[in-house]
Write an enzyme that holds these catalytic residues in place. Sequence first.
Site, PDB file in Angstrom:
ATOM      1  N   GLY A   1       0.825  -1.201   0.000  1.00  0.00           N
ATOM      2  CA  GLY A   1       0.000   0.000   0.000  1.00  0.00           C
ATOM      3  C   GLY A   1       0.859   1.250   0.000  1.00  0.00           C
TER       4      GLY A   1
ATOM      5  N   GLN B   1       2.987   9.964   0.972  1.00  0.00           N
ATOM      6  CA  GLN B   1       4.320   9.353   1.093  1.00  0.00           C
ATOM      7  C   GLN B   1       5.246   9.715  -0.073  1.00  0.00           C
ATOM      8  OE1 GLN B   1       2.359   5.353   1.925  1.00  0.00           O
ATOM      9  NE2 GLN B   1       4.318   5.128   2.986  1.00  0.00           N
TER      10      GLN B   1
ATOM     11  N   CYS C   1       5.621  -0.055   7.105  1.00  0.00           N
ATOM     12  CA  CYS C   1       5.334   1.109   6.269  1.00  0.00           C
ATOM     13  C   CYS C   1       6.561   1.417   5.419  1.00  0.00           C
ATOM     14  CB  CYS C   1       5.003   2.312   7.155  1.00  0.00           C
ATOM     15  SG  CYS C   1       4.627   3.816   6.230  1.00  0.00           S
ATOM     16  N   LEU C   2       6.341   1.709   4.155  1.00  0.00           N
ATOM     17  CA  LEU C   2       7.466   2.033   3.267  1.00  0.00           C
ATOM     18  C   LEU C   2       8.181   3.305   3.711  1.00  0.00           C
ATOM     19  CD1 LEU C   2       5.930   1.093  -0.194  1.00  0.00           C
ATOM     20  CD2 LEU C   2       7.824  -0.053   0.981  1.00  0.00           C
TER      21      LEU C   2
ATOM     22  N   HIS D   1      -4.631   2.120   7.446  1.00  0.00           N
ATOM     23  CA  HIS D   1      -3.247   2.606   7.543  1.00  0.00           C
ATOM     24  C   HIS D   1      -3.000   3.692   6.483  1.00  0.00           C
ATOM     25  CE1 HIS D   1       1.273   1.763   7.870  1.00  0.00           C
ATOM     26  NE2 HIS D   1       1.186   2.454   6.760  1.00  0.00           N
ATOM     27  N   GLU D   2      -3.410   3.418   5.242  1.00  0.00           N
ATOM     28  CA  GLU D   2      -3.167   4.385   4.150  1.00  0.00           C
ATOM     29  C   GLU D   2      -4.022   5.642   4.325  1.00  0.00           C
ATOM     30  OE1 GLU D   2      -0.588   3.809   2.631  1.00  0.00           O
ATOM     31  OE2 GLU D   2      -0.417   1.658   2.969  1.00  0.00           O
TER      32      GLU D   2
ATOM     33  N   HIS E   1      -2.365   8.108   6.524  1.00  0.00           N
ATOM     34  CA  HIS E   1      -1.338   8.929   5.867  1.00  0.00           C
ATOM     35  C   HIS E   1      -1.951  10.206   5.298  1.00  0.00           C
ATOM     36  CE1 HIS E   1       2.336   6.598   6.053  1.00  0.00           C
ATOM     37  NE2 HIS E   1       1.770   5.509   5.554  1.00  0.00           N
TER      38      HIS E   1
HETATM   39  C1  QAP Z   1       0.921  -0.752   4.990  1.00  0.00           C
HETATM   40  O1  QAP Z   1       3.062  -1.197   4.120  1.00  0.00           O
HETATM   41  C2  QAP Z   1       0.586  -1.969   5.796  1.00  0.00           C
HETATM   42  O2  QAP Z   1       9.708  -2.035   6.605  1.00  0.00           O
HETATM   43  C3  QAP Z   1       1.723  -1.000   3.734  1.00  0.00           C
HETATM   44  O3  QAP Z   1      11.681  -2.733   4.922  1.00  0.00           O
HETATM   45  C4  QAP Z   1       1.530  -2.927   6.099  1.00  0.00           C
HETATM   46  O4  QAP Z   1       3.691  -1.926   2.119  1.00  0.00           O
HETATM   47  C5  QAP Z   1      -0.672  -2.125   6.280  1.00  0.00           C
HETATM   48  C6  QAP Z   1       7.745  -2.480   3.561  1.00  0.00           C
HETATM   49  C7  QAP Z   1       1.185  -4.055   6.856  1.00  0.00           C
HETATM   50  C8  QAP Z   1      -1.018  -3.242   7.016  1.00  0.00           C
HETATM   51  C9  QAP Z   1      -0.104  -4.220   7.300  1.00  0.00           C
HETATM   52  C10 QAP Z   1       8.074  -2.205   4.869  1.00  0.00           C
HETATM   53  C11 QAP Z   1       8.762  -2.827   2.689  1.00  0.00           C
HETATM   54  C12 QAP Z   1       6.378  -2.359   3.070  1.00  0.00           C
HETATM   55  C13 QAP Z   1       9.392  -2.301   5.309  1.00  0.00           C
HETATM   56  C14 QAP Z   1       3.997  -1.689   3.257  1.00  0.00           C
HETATM   57  C15 QAP Z   1      10.410  -2.652   4.434  1.00  0.00           C
HETATM   58  C16 QAP Z   1      10.085  -2.921   3.121  1.00  0.00           C
HETATM   59  C17 QAP Z   1       5.358  -1.868   3.786  1.00  0.00           C
HETATM   60 CO    CO Z   2       2.514   3.602   5.540  1.00  0.00          CO
END
Ligand code: QAP
Ligand code: CO
Length: 167
Positions: free
Chosen positions: A46, A51, A91-92, A133-134, A137
């Site tokens: 997401g 972001q 989170c990215l 979550h999004e 943001h």
């Molecule tokens: C949000 O997050 C989310 O730490 C999206 O090193 C995540 O795409 C909502 C990511 C989980 C609910 C559950 C994170 C990639 C990606 C990192 C992501 C990383 C590389 C996170």
């Molecule tokens: Co995020």
Amino acid sequence: MAILKILQYPDERLHTVAAPVAHVTNKIRLLIQDMAETMYDAPGIGLAATQVDVHERVIVIDISEKRDQLLVLINPEIIASHGASDYEEGCLSVPGIYGKVQRAESVTVKALNAQGELHVVDASGLLAVCIQHEMDHLVGKVFVEYWSQLKLTRTLARLKKKQRRTM
Ligand code: QAP
Ligand code: CO
């Protein structure tokens, strides 16, 4: 298409409140394409426009295994929510940091798609968590900010150390 730069926490611009999209124009569709490419490249499930330093209410999500189920939410609004869950989130914009946040277990979201049509999405589990979550943001809130002051301070110290290493 282009891969966009993702703001890294605690960048102040992540606290910007996004404005509603007035019209789904080609410019918005281009932004969606670039956001999707950026999310797939990362890879992530997401990404919110905030972001990538664009402060309009646009989200892309794809939780599918094959990475072929892109969900686009423009001007999303939660019209119903039920239950409680505490998923482990990431989170990215906060790489390497994971932790639980309390959220609703299921949500019904009303939003425009890339064609500018209104649609209603019923989501539960990971998808529901990801949407919440999004959407956070878009109002300038990052998941780690739900944590206790102590846990947040420790997280900031870890991020600082990491950012020093990669400079
Ligand atoms: C949000 O997050 C989310 O730490 C999206 O090193 C995540 O795409 C909502 C990511 C989980 C609910 C559950 C994170 C990639 C990606 C990192 C992501 C990383 C590389 C996170
Ligand atoms: Co995020």
